[in-house]
Design a protein around this motif. Structure first.
Motif, short mmCIF file in Angstrom:
data_model
loop_
_atom_site.label_atom_id
_atom_site.label_comp_id
_atom_site.label_asym_id
_atom_site.label_seq_id
_atom_site.Cartn_x
_atom_site.Cartn_y
_atom_site.Cartn_z
N GLU A 104 0.82 -1.20 0.00
CA GLU A 104 0.00 0.00 0.00
C GLU A 104 0.86 1.26 0.00
O GLU A 104 2.07 1.20 0.20
CB GLU A 104 -0.94 -0.02 1.21
N GLU A 105 0.22 2.38 -0.23
CA GLU A 105 0.91 3.66 -0.17
C GLU A 105 1.23 3.99 1.29
O GLU A 105 0.66 3.41 2.22
CB GLU A 105 0.04 4.76 -0.78
N LEU A 106 2.16 4.91 1.47
CA LEU A 106 2.49 5.36 2.82
C LEU A 106 1.24 5.82 3.55
O LEU A 106 0.40 6.52 2.99
CB LEU A 106 3.49 6.52 2.74
N GLN A 107 1.11 5.39 4.81
CA GLN A 107 -0.03 5.81 5.61
C GLN A 107 0.44 6.38 6.93
O GLN A 107 1.39 5.86 7.54
CB GLN A 107 -0.98 4.63 5.87
N SER A 108 -0.22 7.42 7.37
CA SER A 108 0.12 8.01 8.66
C SER A 108 -0.38 7.11 9.79
O SER A 108 -1.36 6.36 9.63
CB SER A 108 -0.50 9.40 8.80
N PHE A 109 0.28 7.20 10.93
CA PHE A 109 -0.10 6.40 12.09
C PHE A 109 -1.55 6.69 12.48
O PHE A 109 -2.34 5.77 12.71
CB PHE A 109 0.84 6.70 13.25
N ASP A 110 -1.91 7.97 12.56
CA ASP A 110 -3.26 8.34 12.99
C ASP A 110 -4.33 7.80 12.06
O ASP A 110 -5.38 7.32 12.52
CB ASP A 110 -3.38 9.87 13.09
N LYS A 111 -4.07 7.84 10.75
CA LYS A 111 -5.05 7.33 9.79
C LYS A 111 -5.20 5.82 9.93
O LYS A 111 -6.31 5.28 9.88
CB LYS A 111 -4.63 7.69 8.36
N LEU A 112 -4.08 5.16 10.14
CA LEU A 112 -4.10 3.70 10.19
C LEU A 112 -4.85 3.18 11.42
O LEU A 112 -5.64 2.23 11.33
CB LEU A 112 -2.68 3.15 10.19
N VAL A 113 -4.62 3.81 12.57
CA VAL A 113 -5.29 3.31 13.78
C VAL A 113 -6.79 3.59 13.75
O VAL A 113 -7.55 2.95 14.48
CB VAL A 113 -4.67 3.90 15.06
N ALA A 114 -7.21 4.51 12.89
CA ALA A 114 -8.63 4.83 12.80
C ALA A 114 -9.37 3.92 11.82
O ALA A 114 -10.59 4.00 11.70
CB ALA A 114 -8.81 6.29 12.37
N THR A 115 -8.62 3.03 11.13
CA THR A 115 -9.24 2.15 10.14
C THR A 115 -8.98 0.69 10.53
O THR A 115 -8.56 0.39 11.63
CB THR A 115 -8.66 2.43 8.74
N ASN A 116 -9.24 -0.21 9.59
CA ASN A 116 -9.02 -1.65 9.79
C ASN A 116 -9.80 -2.19 11.00
O ASN A 116 -9.33 -3.08 11.72
CB ASN A 116 -7.52 -1.95 9.97
N ARG A 117 -10.99 -1.67 11.20
CA ARG A 117 -11.78 -2.08 12.37
C ARG A 117 -12.41 -3.46 12.19
O ARG A 117 -13.02 -3.99 13.13
CB ARG A 117 -12.85 -1.03 12.66
N ASP A 118 -12.29 -4.03 11.00
CA ASP A 118 -12.87 -5.34 10.76
C ASP A 118 -11.89 -6.47 11.07
O ASP A 118 -12.17 -7.64 10.78
CB ASP A 118 -13.32 -5.45 9.29
N ALA A 119 -10.74 -6.16 11.66
CA ALA A 119 -9.71 -7.15 11.89
C ALA A 119 -9.26 -7.17 13.35
O ALA A 119 -9.53 -6.22 14.11
CB ALA A 119 -8.50 -6.86 10.99
N GLN A 120 -8.60 -8.26 13.74
CA GLN A 120 -7.86 -8.25 15.00
C GLN A 120 -6.74 -7.22 14.85
O GLN A 120 -6.03 -7.23 13.85
CB GLN A 120 -7.22 -9.61 15.27
N ARG A 121 -6.58 -6.37 15.86
CA ARG A 121 -5.60 -5.29 15.72
C ARG A 121 -4.62 -5.32 16.89
O ARG A 121 -5.02 -5.31 18.05
CB ARG A 121 -6.32 -3.94 15.65
N PHE A 122 -3.33 -5.34 16.52
CA PHE A 122 -2.27 -5.43 17.54
C PHE A 122 -1.22 -4.36 17.30
O PHE A 122 -1.00 -3.92 16.17
CB PHE A 122 -1.59 -6.81 17.48
N ILE A 142 1.17 5.06 21.33
CA ILE A 142 0.71 3.81 21.94
C ILE A 142 -0.65 4.02 22.62
O ILE A 142 -1.57 3.21 22.46
CB ILE A 142 1.75 3.29 22.95
N LYS A 143 -0.79 5.13 23.34
CA LYS A 143 -2.07 5.44 23.99
C LYS A 143 -3.18 5.58 22.95
O LYS A 143 -4.30 5.13 23.16
CB LYS A 143 -1.94 6.71 24.82
N THR A 144 -2.86 6.24 21.83
CA THR A 144 -3.85 6.43 20.77
C THR A 144 -4.30 5.09 20.20
O THR A 144 -5.50 4.86 19.98
CB THR A 144 -3.27 7.30 19.65
N ALA A 145 -3.34 4.20 19.96
CA ALA A 145 -3.67 2.89 19.40
C ALA A 145 -4.52 2.08 20.37
O ALA A 145 -5.50 1.44 19.98
CB ALA A 145 -2.38 2.13 19.05
N LEU A 146 -4.16 2.10 21.65
CA LEU A 146 -4.91 1.35 22.64
C LEU A 146 -6.34 1.89 22.77
O LEU A 146 -7.29 1.12 22.89
CB LEU A 146 -4.20 1.38 23.99
N ALA A 147 -6.45 3.20 22.72
CA ALA A 147 -7.78 3.80 22.80
C ALA A 147 -8.65 3.44 21.60
O ALA A 147 -9.88 3.39 21.70
CB ALA A 147 -7.65 5.32 22.92
#
Length: 235
Positions: free
Chosen positions: A145-163, A200-205
């Motif tokens: 995929e194209e480069l993605q920002s951390f903030d954009k990535l953690v806000a998506t992919n909600r249909d998967a197990q996320r680690f 890390i806090k953003t991802a956990l939230a």
């Protein structure tokens, strides 16, 4: 004897013949010394496996006749790794090659606060993925995929197990112990300086689970490789 596999991204599913490009023709005829009458396989990167016979062994325009097409089963579940690219290009190229061989379907270049490299040579990296796909006798080309920002990535992919794998001392569970088989999965691998505490806090939230990849501190590409192996085994 295993049949060689060559990449044919432009081939149509209803094709009766196909002309390899010059680089592939040279490798097939001049390097591997195939000739008229030999059977070879073609992969379009979309899961189609073509059985073909060489009808013209021209080293610049090798022509094959298609005798059969088989749609290979799509990889499931979907395994995705979002990883911060390192300044040393050879290290991340090594990771891409090995992750492809292992069976990771999607690789996402991740831009976090401490990412060392925010530009990629997409064509070169794509060639590495193709080479690794062919070498490992697979028929689905991983998606880079194209480069993605951390903030954009953690806000998506909600249909998967996320680690998220990180190095801070907070309590984490080993990836192999928390990942559930049969589910689409994405894991975030940070840069050499690790994710920031705020990231890390953003991802956990956002619902990501913190995981450990072992007892030792790993380089970025090594962490990506360990994650790829565990994900493949657990899937």
């Amino acid at each position: 004897m295993e049949l060689p596999v060559f990449y044919a991204p432009e081939i149509r599913e209803d094709a009766v013949s196909y002309t390899m490009n010059e680089d592939t023709s040279k490798y097939c005829i001049q390097v591997l010394r195939h000739e008229k009458g030999d059977t070879v396989l073609l992969a379009d990167g979309r899961g189609n496996k073509y059985t073909t016979v060489i009808t013209d062994d021209n080293r610049k325009k090798c022509v094959v006749q298609v005798s059969g097409r088989e749609q290979m089963p799509a990889p499931s579940p979907a395994l995705r790794i979002a990883i911060a690219f390192t300044k040393n290009a050879s290290r991340i190229e090594w990771f891409l090659e090995k992750a492809t061989e292992i069976g990771i379907q999607t690789i996402i270049p991740l831009v976090s606060a401490r990412t060392e490299k925010e530009k990629i040579k997409a064509e070169r990296l794509q060639n590495i993925l193709v080479s690794a796909m062919l070498q490992s006798k697979q028929f689905y080309l991983p998606i880079l995929e194209e480069l993605q920002s951390f903030d954009k990535l953690v806000a998506t992919n909600r249909d998967a197990q996320r680690f998220i794998a990180h190095c801070l001392p907070e309590q984490k569970i080993a990836l192999e112990d928390v990942m559930e088989a049969g589910k689409d999965t994405i894991i975030l691998i940070g840069p050499e300086g690790d994710f920031t505490s705020d990231e890390i806090k953003t991802a956990l939230a956002a619902g990501f689970q913190p995981v450990s990849l072992g007892d030792t501190r790993l380089r970025t590409e090594t962490a990506g490789m360990v994650a790829a192996v565990i994900m493949n085994i657990k899937s």
